[in-house]
Scaffold this motif. Structure first.
Motif, PDB file in Angstrom:
ATOM      1  N   VAL A   1      -9.657  -4.951   7.865  1.00  0.00           N
ATOM      2  CA  VAL A   1     -10.382  -4.651   9.097  1.00  0.00           C
ATOM      3  C   VAL A   1     -11.663  -5.476   9.127  1.00  0.00           C
ATOM      4  CG1 VAL A   1      -9.471  -2.331   9.408  1.00  0.00           C
ATOM      5  CG2 VAL A   1     -11.491  -2.659   7.996  1.00  0.00           C
ATOM      6  N   ASP A   2     -12.150  -5.696  10.347  1.00  0.00           N
ATOM      7  CA  ASP A   2     -13.345  -6.518  10.553  1.00  0.00           C
ATOM      8  C   ASP A   2     -14.444  -5.670  11.177  1.00  0.00           C
ATOM      9  OD1 ASP A   2     -15.243  -8.420  11.080  1.00  0.00           O
ATOM     10  OD2 ASP A   2     -14.072  -9.510  12.569  1.00  0.00           O
ATOM     11  N   PHE A   3     -15.540  -5.468  10.439  1.00  0.00           N
ATOM     12  CA  PHE A   3     -16.676  -4.707  10.951  1.00  0.00           C
ATOM     13  C   PHE A   3     -17.869  -5.606  11.263  1.00  0.00           C
ATOM     14  CE2 PHE A   3     -14.775  -1.092   8.363  1.00  0.00           C
ATOM     15  CZ  PHE A   3     -14.314  -0.413   9.484  1.00  0.00           C
ATOM     16  N   SER A   4     -17.653  -6.909  11.339  1.00  0.00           N
ATOM     17  CA  SER A   4     -18.768  -7.826  11.570  1.00  0.00           C
ATOM     18  C   SER A   4     -19.412  -7.612  12.936  1.00  0.00           C
ATOM     19  CB  SER A   4     -18.297  -9.278  11.436  1.00  0.00           C
ATOM     20  OG  SER A   4     -17.310  -9.587  12.409  1.00  0.00           O
ATOM     21  N   GLN A   5     -18.648  -7.111  13.902  1.00  0.00           N
ATOM     22  CA  GLN A   5     -19.217  -6.842  15.239  1.00  0.00           C
ATOM     23  C   GLN A   5     -19.863  -5.462  15.315  1.00  0.00           C
ATOM     24  OE1 GLN A   5     -19.242  -9.359  17.590  1.00  0.00           O
ATOM     25  NE2 GLN A   5     -18.463 -10.453  15.801  1.00  0.00           N
ATOM     26  N   MET A   6     -19.864  -4.739  14.181  1.00  0.00           N
ATOM     27  CA  MET A   6     -20.455  -3.403  14.136  1.00  0.00           C
ATOM     28  C   MET A   6     -21.557  -3.361  13.090  1.00  0.00           C
ATOM     29  SD  MET A   6     -16.845  -1.350  14.332  1.00  0.00           S
ATOM     30  CE  MET A   6     -17.582   0.253  14.077  1.00  0.00           C
ATOM     31  N   SER A   7     -22.311  -4.436  13.003  1.00  0.00           N
ATOM     32  CA  SER A   7     -23.436  -4.605  12.081  1.00  0.00           C
ATOM     33  C   SER A   7     -23.002  -4.635  10.621  1.00  0.00           C
ATOM     34  CB  SER A   7     -24.525  -3.542  12.293  1.00  0.00           C
ATOM     35  OG  SER A   7     -24.136  -2.280  11.800  1.00  0.00           O
ATOM     36  N   GLY A   8     -21.705  -4.847  10.369  1.00  0.00           N
ATOM     37  CA  GLY A   8     -21.241  -4.994   9.001  1.00  0.00           C
ATOM     38  C   GLY A   8     -21.740  -6.300   8.400  1.00  0.00           C
ATOM     39  N   LEU A   9     -21.793  -6.375   7.080  1.00  0.00           N
ATOM     40  CA  LEU A   9     -22.270  -7.575   6.413  1.00  0.00           C
ATOM     41  C   LEU A   9     -21.273  -8.713   6.596  1.00  0.00           C
ATOM     42  CD1 LEU A   9     -23.585  -6.041   3.061  1.00  0.00           C
ATOM     43  CD2 LEU A   9     -24.938  -6.810   5.024  1.00  0.00           C
ATOM     44  N   THR A  10     -21.794  -9.910   6.896  1.00  0.00           N
ATOM     45  CA  THR A  10     -20.919 -11.041   7.177  1.00  0.00           C
ATOM     46  C   THR A  10     -20.171 -11.508   5.928  1.00  0.00           C
ATOM     47  OG1 THR A  10     -22.787 -12.549   6.826  1.00  0.00           O
ATOM     48  CG2 THR A  10     -22.331 -11.863   9.091  1.00  0.00           C
ATOM     49  N   ARG A  11     -20.720 -11.313   4.756  1.00  0.00           N
ATOM     50  CA  ARG A  11     -20.060 -11.751   3.518  1.00  0.00           C
ATOM     51  C   ARG A  11     -19.221 -10.636   2.910  1.00  0.00           C
ATOM     52  NH1 ARG A  11     -24.566 -13.795  -0.317  1.00  0.00           N
ATOM     53  NH2 ARG A  11     -25.860 -12.308   0.830  1.00  0.00           N
ATOM     54  N   GLN A  12     -19.038  -9.562   3.664  1.00  0.00           N
ATOM     55  CA  GLN A  12     -18.277  -8.430   3.148  1.00  0.00           C
ATOM     56  C   GLN A  12     -16.984  -8.266   3.935  1.00  0.00           C
ATOM     57  OE1 GLN A  12     -19.992  -4.982   1.003  1.00  0.00           O
ATOM     58  NE2 GLN A  12     -19.864  -4.005   2.985  1.00  0.00           N
ATOM     59  N   SER A  13     -15.884  -8.067   3.231  1.00  0.00           N
ATOM     60  CA  SER A  13     -14.606  -7.821   3.886  1.00  0.00           C
ATOM     61  C   SER A  13     -14.137  -6.413   3.536  1.00  0.00           C
ATOM     62  CB  SER A  13     -13.567  -8.852   3.455  1.00  0.00           C
ATOM     63  OG  SER A  13     -13.380  -8.829   2.055  1.00  0.00           O
ATOM     64  N   TYR A  14     -13.357  -5.827   4.425  1.00  0.00           N
ATOM     65  CA  TYR A  14     -12.969  -4.425   4.304  1.00  0.00           C
ATOM     66  C   TYR A  14     -11.458  -4.279   4.476  1.00  0.00           C
ATOM     67  CZ  TYR A  14     -17.917  -3.784   5.667  1.00  0.00           C
ATOM     68  OH  TYR A  14     -19.287  -3.854   5.759  1.00  0.00           O
ATOM     69  N   TYR A  15     -10.927  -3.228   3.900  1.00  0.00           N
ATOM     70  CA  TYR A  15      -9.551  -2.818   4.183  1.00  0.00           C
ATOM     71  C   TYR A  15      -9.534  -1.297   4.241  1.00  0.00           C
ATOM     72  CZ  TYR A  15      -9.522  -2.158  -0.926  1.00  0.00           C
ATOM     73  OH  TYR A  15      -9.822  -1.776  -2.204  1.00  0.00           O
ATOM     74  N   GLU A  16      -8.635  -0.741   5.046  1.00  0.00           N
ATOM     75  CA  GLU A  16      -8.560   0.712   5.139  1.00  0.00           C
ATOM     76  C   GLU A  16      -7.225   1.149   5.717  1.00  0.00           C
ATOM     77  OE1 GLU A  16     -11.720   2.241   7.543  1.00  0.00           O
ATOM     78  OE2 GLU A  16     -10.947   1.399   9.403  1.00  0.00           O
ATOM     79  N   GLY A  17      -6.972   2.430   5.585  1.00  0.00           N
ATOM     80  CA  GLY A  17      -5.784   3.051   6.146  1.00  0.00           C
ATOM     81  C   GLY A  17      -5.912   4.556   6.007  1.00  0.00           C
ATOM     82  N   ALA A  18      -5.037   5.294   6.656  1.00  0.00           N
ATOM     83  CA  ALA A  18      -5.051   6.753   6.550  1.00  0.00           C
ATOM     84  C   ALA A  18      -4.215   7.191   5.350  1.00  0.00           C
ATOM     85  CB  ALA A  18      -4.494   7.376   7.826  1.00  0.00           C
ATOM     86  N   TYR A  19      -4.580   8.324   4.787  1.00  0.00           N
ATOM     87  CA  TYR A  19      -3.737   8.914   3.754  1.00  0.00           C
ATOM     88  C   TYR A  19      -3.306  10.304   4.208  1.00  0.00           C
ATOM     89  CZ  TYR A  19      -7.473  12.055   2.069  1.00  0.00           C
ATOM     90  OH  TYR A  19      -8.431  13.036   1.973  1.00  0.00           O
ATOM     91  N   GLU A  20      -2.169  10.744   3.729  1.00  0.00           N
ATOM     92  CA  GLU A  20      -1.667  12.097   3.982  1.00  0.00           C
ATOM     93  C   GLU A  20      -0.860  12.503   2.757  1.00  0.00           C
ATOM     94  OE1 GLU A  20      -0.225  13.979   7.932  1.00  0.00           O
ATOM     95  OE2 GLU A  20       1.559  13.129   6.969  1.00  0.00           O
ATOM     96  N   LEU A  21      -1.302  13.560   2.088  1.00  0.00           N
ATOM     97  CA  LEU A  21      -0.680  13.949   0.831  1.00  0.00           C
ATOM     98  C   LEU A  21      -0.499  15.459   0.748  1.00  0.00           C
ATOM     99  CD1 LEU A  21      -2.770  11.728  -1.618  1.00  0.00           C
ATOM    100  CD2 LEU A  21      -0.335  11.446  -1.079  1.00  0.00           C
ATOM    101  N   ALA A  22       0.662  15.878   0.242  1.00  0.00           N
ATOM    102  CA  ALA A  22       0.869  17.280  -0.110  1.00  0.00           C
ATOM    103  C   ALA A  22       0.177  17.544  -1.445  1.00  0.00           C
ATOM    104  CB  ALA A  22       2.361  17.575  -0.213  1.00  0.00           C
ATOM    105  N   ASP A  23       0.037  18.797  -1.779  1.00  0.00           N
ATOM    106  CA  ASP A  23      -0.675  19.168  -3.003  1.00  0.00           C
ATOM    107  C   ASP A  23       0.005  18.620  -4.249  1.00  0.00           C
ATOM    108  OD1 ASP A  23      -2.903  20.789  -4.174  1.00  0.00           O
ATOM    109  OD2 ASP A  23      -1.222  21.832  -5.132  1.00  0.00           O
ATOM    110  N   ASP A  24       1.311  18.398  -4.183  1.00  0.00           N
ATOM    111  CA  ASP A  24       2.046  17.919  -5.364  1.00  0.00           C
ATOM    112  C   ASP A  24       2.359  16.424  -5.283  1.00  0.00           C
ATOM    113  OD1 ASP A  24       3.897  17.997  -3.317  1.00  0.00           O
ATOM    114  OD2 ASP A  24       5.506  18.835  -4.555  1.00  0.00           O
ATOM    115  N   GLU A  25       1.639  15.699  -4.418  1.00  0.00           N
ATOM    116  CA  GLU A  25       1.876  14.271  -4.250  1.00  0.00           C
ATOM    117  C   GLU A  25       0.627  13.467  -4.631  1.00  0.00           C
ATOM    118  OE1 GLU A  25       5.076  14.158  -0.575  1.00  0.00           O
ATOM    119  OE2 GLU A  25       2.929  14.167  -0.102  1.00  0.00           O
ATOM    120  N   ALA A  26       0.832  12.188  -4.873  1.00  0.00           N
ATOM    121  CA  ALA A  26      -0.274  11.294  -5.215  1.00  0.00           C
ATOM    122  C   ALA A  26       0.012   9.903  -4.663  1.00  0.00           C
ATOM    123  CB  ALA A  26      -0.458  11.224  -6.722  1.00  0.00           C
ATOM    124  N   LEU A  27      -1.058   9.150  -4.426  1.00  0.00           N
ATOM    125  CA  LEU A  27      -0.958   7.744  -4.064  1.00  0.00           C
ATOM    126  C   LEU A  27      -1.483   6.918  -5.224  1.00  0.00           C
ATOM    127  CD1 LEU A  27      -2.291   7.613  -0.380  1.00  0.00           C
ATOM    128  CD2 LEU A  27       0.043   7.123  -1.132  1.00  0.00           C
TER     129      LEU A  27
END
Length: 397
Positions: free
Chosen positions: A243-269
């Protein structure tokens, strides 16, 4: 406001009242019947009010002061667990002096912002970014820099150009080895103010500052409570994207990645990535469904380069789960069965995106190297207590 108009307490309450309905509308429909989430949304509103109240009480653009922007209490805009954010409102075109002790934290960067997102409701890229590591730092950590549109005549010391549209300064202080690194201390004064002393704020100044609270509180609190839902709508459940946050005052030399997680109590990522050979900073953090960063002071809900252990093959692997898998690199969802995962790389040409694999919690160790670092429940409890004490030593104000 007029020169004699008074912004009454009742005016403030009346204008804050609609924020409850606006928040309820912003929360994803699938969560509106969850009383726990709905009650947490009030916390988000209070964080927004708290953030803007700091400005209303303290700010004077001719006599700026750095106040907390984001932190564990002002948990808005999804703060990075390793970063202390402080901001000062200034007048365009002024001349300012910033002086202090650089400390030993991993990063200390000043972003020149304008127009201010809190007051416009619109995101804008930073006007400039100034790294305190570029200054002349004394043996005792001291620094002294002038910030102005042009270098003051006869000034031979450190100087940064103040960009024409800059009306807010935000300092990011990134610390990895909490409680060990020495936190920076610094202050700011305006050198070309009409008078050095501040005096009594005028009636008009006070009324104007107080009248800003409802609008800026709304921007703070309502910015991202649907962000995780948008990730889910993209199909980014238990997977990551850049993801790109440079237009949201994010640092220009910083890159980001993200996603949603969904886990049951007996699960792990299980996340897996090779750390770049040259990188100044990296981290991995969790948020809840409202995009609040999960309490990183009292839970191991974030890891950085100083806190994590790399495996013998040089890879960073972490386990995201609700229950402790006994693995050193555990990211605790802390009672939130769903939310977001976010990572960042700073100052590197390599920007790998980790893989994520969902497994049964009981089978986690089958998917990890045999020499994976492990911890006992007693060691984990002690590590969390130590983490909390170290986090508490960080300077928020």
């Amino acid at each position: 406001m007029t020169d004699t108009g008074i912004y009454q307490w009742e005016d403030l309450l009346d204008q804050l009242r609609p924020l409850g309905a606006k928040m309820r509308e912003r929360i994803p429909e699938r969560l509106r019947n969850d009383p726990h989430v709905m009650q947490e949304s009030l916390r988000l509103l209070l964080s927004g009010v708290l953030r803007t109240t700091n400005d209303a009480i303290m700010h004077d653009r001719s006599h700026p002061i750095f106040v907390p922007e984001l932190n564990i209490c002002q948990n808005i805009f999804q703060p990075n667990a390793d970063t202390i954010y402080k901001a000062a409102l200034i007048e365009k075109g002024g001349t300012y002096r910033i002086r202090g002790d650089r400390g030993t934290t991993r990063m200390m960067i000043l972003a020149q912002l304008g127009p201010d997102t809190l007051r416009t409701g619109q995101h804008h890229p930073a006007q400039d970014a100034n790294d305190f590591n570029d200054l002349t730092i004394g043996a005792d950590g001291s620094f002294d820099v002038i910030l102005s549109p042009s270098r003051p005549q006869g000034h031979a010391g450190d100087w940064w150009e103040l960009k024409p549209e800059t009306e807010k300064l935000m300092v990011r202080i990134v610390g990895c080895d909490w409680g060990i690194e020495r936190e920076p201390r610094f202050g700011i004064v305006r050198l070309d103010a009409a008078q050095a002393s501040k005096g009594r704020p005028s009636l008009q100044q006070l009324a104007q500052r107080f009248s800003e609270i409802p609008g800026t509180a709304a921007v703070c609190a309502l910015a991202f409570p649907d962000k995780v839902q948008k990730l889910r709508d993209e199909g980014l459940i238990n997977t990551l994207k850049v993801v790109d946050f440079s237009q949201m005052s994010g640092l220009t030399r910083q890159s980001y990645y993200e996603g949603a997680y969904e886990l049951a109590d007996d699960e792990a990522l299980i996340t897996e990535v090779r750390i770049p050979k040259e990188v100044d900073y990296w981290s991995l953090i969790l948020t809840n469904e409202l995009y609040e960063t999960i309490d990183w002071y009292h839970n191991q809900s974030s890891l950085n380069a100083a806190q994590a252990a790399l495996d013998s093959d040089g890879l960073f692997r972490a386990v995201i789960s609700a229950r402790d898998p006994g693995v050193y690199n555990w990211l605790d969802t802390s009672g939130y069965p769903s939310g977001a995962v976010q990572g960042r790389w700073f100052n590197t040409d390599e920007r790998p995106t980790p893989t994520m694999k969902k497994v049964k919690l009981s089978e986690v160790r089958m998917h990890l190297p045999a020499d994976t670092a492990l911890v006992t429940p007693e060691q984990r409890a002690e590590a969390i207590r130590e983490r909390t004490l170290r986090a508490h030593t960080r300077i928020i104000w």
